[in-house]
Design an enzyme around this catalytic site. Sequence first.
Site, PDB file in Angstrom:
ATOM      1  N   HIS A  40     -83.278 -26.775  73.628  1.00 39.16           N
ATOM      2  CA  HIS A  40     -83.070 -25.995  72.391  1.00 39.16           C
ATOM      3  C   HIS A  40     -83.187 -24.515  72.719  1.00 39.16           C
ATOM      4  O   HIS A  40     -83.662 -24.148  73.796  1.00 39.16           O
ATOM      5  CB  HIS A  40     -84.137 -26.377  71.351  1.00 39.16           C
ATOM      6  CG  HIS A  40     -85.520 -26.201  71.884  1.00 39.16           C
ATOM      7  ND1 HIS A  40     -86.284 -27.256  72.320  1.00 39.16           N
ATOM      8  CD2 HIS A  40     -86.253 -25.089  72.128  1.00 39.16           C
ATOM      9  CE1 HIS A  40     -87.429 -26.804  72.790  1.00 39.16           C
ATOM     10  NE2 HIS A  40     -87.440 -25.483  72.689  1.00 39.16           N
ATOM     11  N   HIS A 126     -82.118 -18.303  75.776  1.00 34.19           N
ATOM     12  CA  HIS A 126     -81.924 -19.258  76.878  1.00 34.19           C
ATOM     13  C   HIS A 126     -82.282 -20.664  76.419  1.00 34.19           C
ATOM     14  O   HIS A 126     -82.978 -20.848  75.426  1.00 34.19           O
ATOM     15  CB  HIS A 126     -82.805 -18.871  78.071  1.00 34.19           C
ATOM     16  CG  HIS A 126     -84.271 -18.966  77.773  1.00 34.19           C
ATOM     17  ND1 HIS A 126     -84.976 -17.968  77.140  1.00 34.19           N
ATOM     18  CD2 HIS A 126     -85.162 -19.971  77.975  1.00 34.19           C
ATOM     19  CE1 HIS A 126     -86.225 -18.341  76.991  1.00 34.19           C
ATOM     20  NE2 HIS A 126     -86.374 -19.568  77.477  1.00 34.19           N
TER      21      HIS A 126
HETATM   22  P1  2AM Z   1     -89.323 -21.752  76.690  1.00 32.25           P
HETATM   23  O1  2AM Z   1     -88.207 -22.694  76.423  1.00 32.25           O
HETATM   24  O2  2AM Z   1     -88.873 -20.405  77.028  1.00 32.25           O
HETATM   25  O3  2AM Z   1     -90.358 -22.329  77.608  1.00 32.25           O
HETATM   26  C1  2AM Z   1     -91.527 -25.137  72.503  1.00 32.25           C
HETATM   27  O4  2AM Z   1     -92.641 -25.215  73.321  1.00 32.25           O
HETATM   28  C2  2AM Z   1     -90.753 -23.895  72.753  1.00 32.25           C
HETATM   29  O5  2AM Z   1     -91.556 -22.764  72.503  1.00 32.25           O
HETATM   30  C3  2AM Z   1     -90.252 -23.798  74.172  1.00 32.25           C
HETATM   31  O6  2AM Z   1     -88.860 -23.714  74.139  1.00 32.25           O
HETATM   32  C4  2AM Z   1     -90.887 -22.557  74.759  1.00 32.25           C
HETATM   33  O7  2AM Z   1     -90.022 -21.618  75.276  1.00 32.25           O
HETATM   34  C5  2AM Z   1     -91.538 -21.894  73.593  1.00 32.25           C
HETATM   35  N1  2AM Z   1     -92.895 -21.534  73.957  1.00 32.25           N
HETATM   36  C6  2AM Z   1     -93.876 -22.347  74.346  1.00 32.25           C
HETATM   37  N2  2AM Z   1     -95.016 -21.669  74.572  1.00 32.25           N
HETATM   38  C7  2AM Z   1     -94.738 -20.376  74.323  1.00 32.25           C
HETATM   39  C8  2AM Z   1     -95.506 -19.178  74.365  1.00 32.25           C
HETATM   40  N3  2AM Z   1     -96.785 -19.164  74.692  1.00 32.25           N
HETATM   41  N4  2AM Z   1     -94.871 -18.037  74.049  1.00 32.25           N
HETATM   42  C9  2AM Z   1     -93.566 -18.022  73.720  1.00 32.25           C
HETATM   43  N5  2AM Z   1     -92.809 -19.112  73.651  1.00 32.25           N
HETATM   44  C10 2AM Z   1     -93.383 -20.278  73.950  1.00 32.25           C
END
Ligand code: 2AM
Length: 186
Positions: A40, A126
């Site tokens: 996603h 992304h």
């Molecule tokens: P990412 O895809 O760039 O890893 C669910 O966990 C979504 O939230 C993931 O797509 C992740 O992004 C994002 N995510 C998880 N932890 C995060 C954090 N501490 N800060 C920002 N985005 C986060």
Amino acid sequence: MRLFIAINLPPDLRQRLWEAAEPLRTAGYPVRWVAPDGVHLTLKFLGEVKPDREPQVVVAIGLAVQGAKRFTLSVGGFGAFPSLSRPRVVWAGCEPVPALELLQHRVEQELERLGFPLEGRAFHPHLTLGRAQRDARAGAFRDLEDRMDALTFTGESMVESVDLMESQLARDGARYTRRHAALLAG
Ligand code: 2AM
């Protein structure tokens, strides 16, 4: 509950992307790959939220999308954060079209009103394909850039909603559930 706000892609596009990225998975990198249904585009990560705040979050997303129209999201190109030589996240890129950037900005603004801090980093849209293992040794990704360069993938999808997602952490990776969809105008 652990919440985030995302744009979801249609299953056929996720599947095509998964297939296109197969040479990366079979290369044996120390990466935990995301299953196709877990791919996603995150607009805003909220983290742990008390369940009784969920209705407020839903209202905020509704305000953020107010007046926003459907738009085409283009997916293409592969990369890694923070670098290709020592990646933490391996991703497929999304074209940062103005409609997407505006939407992300409005989501940030509305959620800030509820006390969710603004993201300090620039928005790099992304799709996370995999996350490197913490103990990955330097050099494990030496040929990652070449392998990515050899991939060809482009895909397009009409974005019709901004979704409130719940993430449930499990031993075998996170499970994501859509809790609410805020529809964009036709
Ligand atoms: P990412 O895809 O760039 O890893 C669910 O966990 C979504 O939230 C993931 O797509 C992740 O992004 C994002 N995510 C998880 N932890 C995060 C954090 N501490 N800060 C920002 N985005 C986060």
